[in-house]
Motif scaffolding. Structure first.
Motif, short mmCIF file in Angstrom:
data_model
loop_
_atom_site.label_atom_id
_atom_site.label_comp_id
_atom_site.label_asym_id
_atom_site.label_seq_id
_atom_site.Cartn_x
_atom_site.Cartn_y
_atom_site.Cartn_z
N SER A 21 1.23 -1.34 -0.51
CA SER A 21 -0.08 0.21 -0.11
C SER A 21 0.80 1.27 -0.11
CB SER A 21 -1.13 0.09 1.15
OG SER A 21 -1.85 1.67 1.42
N ARG A 22 0.87 1.87 -1.15
CA ARG A 22 1.79 3.10 -1.39
C ARG A 22 1.63 3.77 0.18
NH1 ARG A 22 1.29 5.41 -7.20
NH2 ARG A 22 3.19 6.73 -6.33
N PRO A 23 3.29 4.33 0.29
CA PRO A 23 4.26 4.21 -0.20
C PRO A 23 5.20 2.78 0.23
CG PRO A 23 4.50 5.93 1.04
CD PRO A 23 3.44 5.17 1.87
N HIS A 24 4.27 2.33 1.11
CA HIS A 24 5.38 1.20 2.06
C HIS A 24 5.22 -0.44 1.94
CE1 HIS A 24 6.51 5.42 4.35
NE2 HIS A 24 5.83 5.13 4.63
N ASP A 25 6.05 -1.00 1.97
CA ASP A 25 5.20 -2.81 1.85
C ASP A 25 4.63 -2.59 3.37
OD1 ASP A 25 4.95 -3.38 -0.86
OD2 ASP A 25 7.22 -3.41 -0.60
N TRP A 26 3.71 -3.18 3.76
CA TRP A 26 3.19 -3.26 5.34
C TRP A 26 3.06 -4.81 5.37
CZ3 TRP A 26 2.21 1.63 8.53
CH2 TRP A 26 1.73 1.60 7.44
N CYS A 27 3.54 -4.89 7.28
CA CYS A 27 3.49 -5.96 7.26
C CYS A 27 2.76 -6.24 8.48
CB CYS A 27 4.66 -6.52 8.45
SG CYS A 27 4.52 -8.13 9.58
N VAL A 28 1.32 -6.53 8.12
CA VAL A 28 -0.07 -6.40 9.12
C VAL A 28 -0.16 -8.31 9.24
CG1 VAL A 28 -2.30 -5.58 8.37
CG2 VAL A 28 -0.85 -4.74 7.42
N ILE A 29 -0.99 -7.86 11.31
CA ILE A 29 -1.10 -9.29 11.45
C ILE A 29 -2.93 -8.64 11.40
CG2 ILE A 29 -1.89 -10.12 13.66
CD1 ILE A 29 0.85 -9.21 15.39
N ASP A 30 -3.70 -10.34 11.34
CA ASP A 30 -4.55 -9.78 10.42
C ASP A 30 -5.82 -11.02 11.13
OD1 ASP A 30 -7.84 -9.35 9.52
OD2 ASP A 30 -7.40 -9.76 7.73
N GLY A 77 9.35 2.73 1.61
CA GLY A 77 9.12 3.34 0.95
C GLY A 77 9.22 4.72 1.11
N ALA A 78 9.18 5.56 2.34
CA ALA A 78 9.69 7.27 1.96
C ALA A 78 9.94 6.73 3.01
CB ALA A 78 8.59 7.29 0.83
N ARG A 79 11.35 7.41 3.63
CA ARG A 79 12.18 8.13 4.70
C ARG A 79 11.41 8.89 5.18
NH1 ARG A 79 16.96 8.64 5.67
NH2 ARG A 79 17.18 8.01 7.13
N SER A 80 10.63 10.46 4.95
CA SER A 80 10.87 11.14 4.50
C SER A 80 9.14 11.21 5.59
CB SER A 80 10.34 11.92 3.51
OG SER A 80 9.82 11.45 2.68
N ARG A 81 8.74 10.08 5.62
CA ARG A 81 7.21 10.84 6.12
C ARG A 81 6.52 9.44 7.03
NH1 ARG A 81 3.71 12.13 2.55
NH2 ARG A 81 2.12 10.80 3.01
N TYR A 82 7.92 9.62 8.39
CA TYR A 82 7.50 8.85 9.31
C TYR A 82 6.93 9.59 10.11
CZ TYR A 82 11.29 5.50 8.00
OH TYR A 82 11.77 4.31 7.23
#
Length: 289
Positions: A21-30, A77-82
């Motif tokens: 899910s842009r801009p990251h590749d998430w790890c999600v527990i569901d 996917g973007a270090r500027s979005r922390y």
């Protein structure tokens, strides 16, 4: 760490999945079924910190537990979005990708502030903060610590040095003791795995450097939705008074207290936390599909 590097014994590994899910590749527990709860960990942690709370929630709810960008097993996917604003925007986009509408958000530490910010984007019904980090650092730390984090986050070799020097049992144990939450051996081992990873350290430093809580808190403290703030008296990282004072300021704030436990009370005493939040959520979310 990349999602493929998740250890076989990592908590709830069987319910974890990779979500692009842009801009990251998430790890999600569901896990679970029912109204959706979004669980947000604090800076330096991962979704694993809810490992003992998740089984207490899933008989009643579907829980979605992401690792925050760059931390744990979510690849940034973007270090500027922390910062708090872009992170809330990216979490909202993750919810859209998953086609979910969370009824409530449970946030620990910085995740508590992030939950409040997310309420400005998503139509949430309620928020629970666990030792929520809603206040600024006191005294000189309010100036020096953010500056230090900013310097470290832009120095390329620093995350590797921190991971090498701090990624051992003795250091992690000392860090956990400073929070007031000594953990069992398996919990310590999980934090060692995180601290050993330079990418996780880099994202944690980046989050600390980009966090601008003072710019958004006055606005967030006017949110009209129900907010339950649970604090523990043994927390050495975020004093209980932070939650107590914030609950008194919120238009629909409630405060509950757990004695003696530390900053990671949801790991130490998940049953005590669940005993407070489950009845409150049931009342606030009654009628939610």
């Amino acid at each position: 760490m990349d999602f493929a590097q998740m250890p076989p014994d990592w908590p709830h590994r069987d319910r974890a999945r990779r979500i692009a899910s842009r801009p990251h590749d998430w790890c999600v527990i569901d896990a679970g079924a029912g109204p959706v709860l979004l669980l947000l960990h604090g800076a330096g942690g991962s979704g694993h910190s809810f490992r003992t709370l998740i089984p207490l929630l899933t008989p009643h709810y579907r829980v979605i537990v992401p690792d925050l960008p760059g931390q744990g097993f979510t690849r940034s996917g973007a270090r500027s979005r922390y910062g708090i604003d872009p992170m809330a925007e990216d979490l909202a986009e993750l919810c859209r990708t998953l086609d979910i509408a969370p009824a409530a958000v449970i946030g620990h530490s910085a995740g508590g502030a992030l939950a409040l910010r997310l309420a400005e984007i998503l139509p949430l019904r309620a928020i629970v903060g666990l030792n929520a980090a809603l206040g600024a650092f006191d005294g000189a730390a309010g100036v020096l610590f953010p500056l230090l984090a900013k310097v470290l986050s832009v120095t390329p070799f620093i995350p590797h040095v921190v991971a090498r020097l701090w990624g051992n049992a003795a250091t992690v144990q000392r860090l956990l003791v400073t929070t007031g939450s000594p953990l069992a051996e398996d919990g310590v081992a999980q934090y060692i795995a995180l601290v050993k990873d330079p990418a996780h350290v880099d994202a944690t430093l980046g989050m600390m450097a980009q966090w601008r809580l003072e710019e958004v808190m006055p606005r967030l403290m006017t949110l009209p939705l129900p907010v339950l703030l649970i604090a523990s008296t043994g927390d050495r990282a975020v004093p209980a008074r932070i939650s107590r004072e914030a609950a008194a300021q919120l238009p629909d704030g409630s405060y509950a207290e757990i004695p003696a436990r530390g900053h990671l009370m949801h790991e130490e005493a998940a049953e005590d936390v669940a005993a407070l939040l489950l009845p409150w959520l049931a009342a606030e979310l009654s009628g939610t599909a």
